[in-house]
Design an enzyme around this catalytic site. Structure first.
Site, short mmCIF file in Angstrom:
data_model
loop_
_atom_site.label_atom_id
_atom_site.label_comp_id
_atom_site.label_asym_id
_atom_site.label_seq_id
_atom_site.Cartn_x
_atom_site.Cartn_y
_atom_site.Cartn_z
CB SER A 138 -0.96 -0.18 1.31
OG SER A 138 -0.09 0.00 2.40
CG ASN A 139 4.44 1.39 2.27
OD1 ASN A 139 4.32 0.29 1.54
ND2 ASN A 139 5.41 1.28 3.21
CB ALA B 264 -4.08 -4.88 -8.28
CG HIS B 265 -2.68 -2.47 -1.98
ND1 HIS B 265 -3.63 -1.68 -1.65
CD2 HIS B 265 -2.18 -3.01 -0.73
CE1 HIS B 265 -3.60 -1.59 -0.44
NE2 HIS B 265 -2.79 -2.50 0.15
CB SER B 266 -7.89 -3.06 -2.51
OG SER B 266 -7.59 -2.79 -1.21
N GLY C 193 3.89 -6.13 3.62
CA GLY C 193 2.43 -5.76 4.01
C GLY C 193 2.59 -5.97 5.59
CB SER C 194 -0.11 -6.36 7.94
OG SER C 194 -0.91 -7.45 7.55
CD GLU D 148 9.68 -4.66 3.96
OE1 GLU D 148 8.86 -3.72 4.32
OE2 GLU D 148 10.23 -4.47 2.85
CB CYS E 245 8.51 -1.20 5.93
SG CYS E 245 9.63 -0.72 4.13
CD GLU F 154 5.28 -1.48 10.81
OE1 GLU F 154 5.91 -0.59 9.92
OE2 GLU F 154 4.96 -2.59 10.35
#
Length: 526
Positions: free
Chosen positions: A159-160, A186-188, A240-241, A264, A301, A391
Site C-alpha cells: 500500500s505504501n 493488485a493492491h485495493s 505488508g502486515s 516483509e 517500513c 509496529e
C-alpha cells in the site's frame, strides 16, 4: 494514458468473467473515483497462473540480454507516463506529486539495475569443479553448477509504495530478471495506478517480443489464497502486515508442494542514541529524528518506531526538545481509510497501556493522522511486553530510557528481528559501546550510523530484510540486486557434454563470468 477498464490481465488478454464490482477512492476526500474493477473469479486466478506456467519455459530460456532489454523497456514505459498519471496516483494515495515522481524514478532505476545484473552474469553463480580422473583413491567427475528461475511467482502489491513496491516494483523486477513470469495481485488501495503500470509492462513485453503470460494481474479481495495455493506458483513476494504475511506463509507451507514466501512484514527499527552524541548535538538529533518520524506520514517500513537512550541530563534535554518538535507537527492524510483506522487503533493501544506515557500529539480524530510521541518504561521491553514490539504504521514513535550500558544491552536483546537499527554516536561512543554492533548484527538486516532509516538506496549492497518478524526469510532482501536470489535455485550438471551445457558453464564461455574452476570439492569421494 490508456483507458482504465478494470479487467484482469491474463496471458496477454483482458478478462472480466466475474460480477463483483470494486471501486477505487480518492484518499483525501473519500469520494469514489470514476473507475470500476472486476474481482477475479477462481477460474481467472487459475487461468492467470496457468498462463504464467506456459510462459515460463519460453521466458527462462531467453538469453539474459533479452530479459535485460525487457526490463529496460519497462523502465522507459514507466518514465513516459505523463502528468495525468502522477495526478491519478496522488488522488489514490494522497502522496504529493514530488514524492510520486521520485518513486517512479526509483522504480525505473530498479528495472535498470536488474538489467545490469543480467548483462554482467554474476547472478548465475556459476561454479565449476573439473574432472580429476587421476585422483586417488577415486577419480572426481566433472561437476558444474548454475542457477535458474524457480518458476511462476505470485507478487502482492504494497500500500505504501504504489510504484516501487507494487505492480512494477522490486519483487516483480527481481522475479522477471530471474526468468520467472509474474502473477501480480493488485493492491485495493490503488487499482487505477496498478492498471496504468500494468499497461506499461504489457507494452514493454510486446515491444521486446516476450511470451504472452510473462506478466499477469488480477484484482480483488480474497483471491490471494487461491493464487498462493495454485500448483503452478513456485514462490511468493509480499510486502505488508505481519498478519497478512504470516497467513500467506502458512498457506504456502500447507500446500502439497510447499513453496517459499518472501514476506516483509513488521519492524520498529530501533534508534539508539549514545551519550557523547547527545551531549554534542542533542537538539540537532531531536530535529532530525522528528523529521524522520513524520516523513511521508510515517508510512515507511523503516520508520523509527523506538528510540533508546541512556539516562542523563543530556537525554532529558533531548526528550524535551523532541516533545516540543513533535507537538508542532501537523496532521497528514494517510494512504487510505484502512491505514488510518489501523494507525488510530495502534495509538489507542499505546495510550491505554500502563507504563507508557503520552508525551506529545493531539487526539486522533477526523480523516488525518496526528503525529504522536510516547515514553515507555524499560521494564516493558525487558519483560517482553508484546505491545512495544508491534509496529504502529504511521507518524508515531516511543522513547525508552535505560539506566546504563548493561540495561541497554538487555533492552536490545529483548527485541524481535528488525529491518534496521541505527546508532547515533561519536567515535568515543562506538569505542565504549563496541559490543552493540555484534548484538545488532543478530537482530537486523541493516545497521546505520549517524543517519536515519527512512530511505533505502537501490543498489548492489543494500539489504532490506531481517530476522523474523521483519521478514519471513532473513537470508534475502527485497531491495537491491541481491533480491534476484530469492527466485533462483541451483542446478548441477555431472559429466555433461560441453555442447549441452548452459552457456555460462561451457568451457569457451564468452560471458566472462567469474567461476570457481578446479576448486576444491565440498566433500571427498570415499
Amino acid at each position: 494514458m490508456s483507458e482504465i477498464i478494470g479487467h484482469q490481465y491474463i496471458g496477454g488478454a483482458r478478462s472480466a468473467a466475474g460480477d463483483i464490482t470494486l471501486r477505487s477512492f480518492d484518499a483525501s476526500t473519500g469520494d469514489a473515483l470514476p473507475y470500476t474493477f472486476r474481482q477475479a473469479t477462481g477460474a481467472e486466478v487459475d487461468a492467470a497462473a496457468e498462463a504464467a506456467a506456459v510462459a515460463y519455459p519460453i521466458f527462462r530460456a531467453l538469453p539474459a540480454s533479452r530479459r535485460a532489454e525487457f526490463l529496460e523497456a519497462i523502465a522507459t514505459q514507466l518514465e513516459a507516463l505523463d502528468a495525468d498519471f502522477i495526478s491519478l496516483v496522488s488522488r489514490e494515495t494522497a502522496l504529493p506529486a514530488a514524492r510520486i515522481q521520485g518513486e517512479r524514478l526509483r522504480t525505473s532505476n530498479q528495472m535498470r539495475l536488474f538489467a545490469q545484473v543480467l548483462r554482467r552474469g554474476d547472478f548465475y553463480g556459476a561454479r565449476i569443479d573439473r574432472a580429476l580422473p587421476e585422483r586417488q583413491p577415486l577419480p572426481r567427475v566433472d561437476l558444474r553448477q548454475y542457477r535458474i528461475g524457480v518458476g511462476p511467482v505470485a507478487v502482492f502489491g504494497a500500500s505504501n509504495f504504489p510504484l516501487a513496491f507494487s505492480t512494477a516494483g522490486g519483487d516483480t523486477a527481481a522475479a522477471l530478471a530471474a526468468g520467472c513470469p509474474v502473477v501480480f495481485k493488485a493492491h485495493s488501495g490503488h487499482m487505477a495506478t496498478a492498471e496504468h503500470v500494468a499497461d506499461a509492462i504489457i507494452r514493454a513485453a510486446e515491444q521486446t517480443g516476450m511470451p504472452k503470460g510473462v506478466f499477469n494481474m488480477i484484482y480483488g479481495a480474497g483471491v490471494g489464497e487461491a493464487l498462493v495455493k495454485h500448483p503452478a506458483i513456485q514462490a511468493v513476494g509480499f510486502t505488508g502486515s505481519l498478519k497478512g504475511g504470516r497467513a500467506l506463509c502458512d498457506m504456502a507451507a500447507a500446500r502439497a508442494q510447499p513453496i517459499p514466501v518472501f514476506a516483509e512484514m513488521s519492524s520498529i527499527n530501533p534508534v539508539v542514541i549514545l551519550p557523547e552524541a547527545l551531549h554534542l548535538r542533542g537538539e540537532k538529533i531531536a530535529s532530525e529524528l522528528a523529521a524522520s518520524v513524520v516523513l511521508g506520514c510515517g508510512q515507511f517500513c523503516t520508520n523509527p518506531g523506538l528510540v533508546i537512550g541512556i539516562r542523563s541530563p543530556a537525554f532529558s534535554a533531548f526528550t524535551a526538545s523532541l516533545v516540543g518538535l513533535m507537538a508542532e507537527q501537523p496532521a497528514q492524510t494517510m494512504l487510505n481509510r484502512g491505514t488510518l483506522a489501523s494507525y488510530t487503533k495502534g495509538v489507542q493501544a499505546l495510550r491505554a497501556q500502563p507504563g507508557i506515557e503520552h508525551l506529545a500529539g493531539g487526539e486522533q480524530h477526523g480523516s488525518q493522522a496526528q503525529p504522536q510521541l510516547f515514553k515507555a518504561d524499560v521494564s516493558l521491553l525487558l519483560d517482553g511486553n508484546p505491545l512495544l514490539q508491534e509496529e504502529v504504521f504511521g507518524p508515531a514513535t516511543v522513547l525508552v530510557e535505560v539506566a546504563d550500558a548493561a540495561e541497554l544491552q538487555g533492552a536490545l536483546h529483548s527485541l524481535h528481528g528488525q529491518l534496521t537499527a541505527t546508532l547515533i554516536a561519536e567515535a568515543g561512543d562506538l569505542q565504549q559501546h563496541a559490543s552493540l554492533l555484534p548484538l545488532l548484527e543478530q537482530k537486523v538486516g541493516r545497521v546505520l550510523f549517524n543517519g536515519y532509516p527512512t530511505g533505502v538506496e537501490v543498489c548492489d549492497a543494500m539489504v532490506h530484510g531481517g530476522p523474523y518478524p521483519a521478514t519471513s526469510d532473513a537470508r534475502g532482501t527485497s531491495v537491491g540486486s541481491l533480491a534476484i536470489e530469492r527466485f533462483l535455485r541451483p542446478v548441477c550438471y555431472q559429466n555433461c557434454p560441453d555442447a549441452l551445457l548452459p552457456e555460462p558453464l561451457q568451457n569457451a564461455n564468452p560471458l566472462g563470468i567469474a567461476r570457481l574452476v578446479d576448486g576444491a570439492s565440498t566433500r571427498d569421494a570415499l
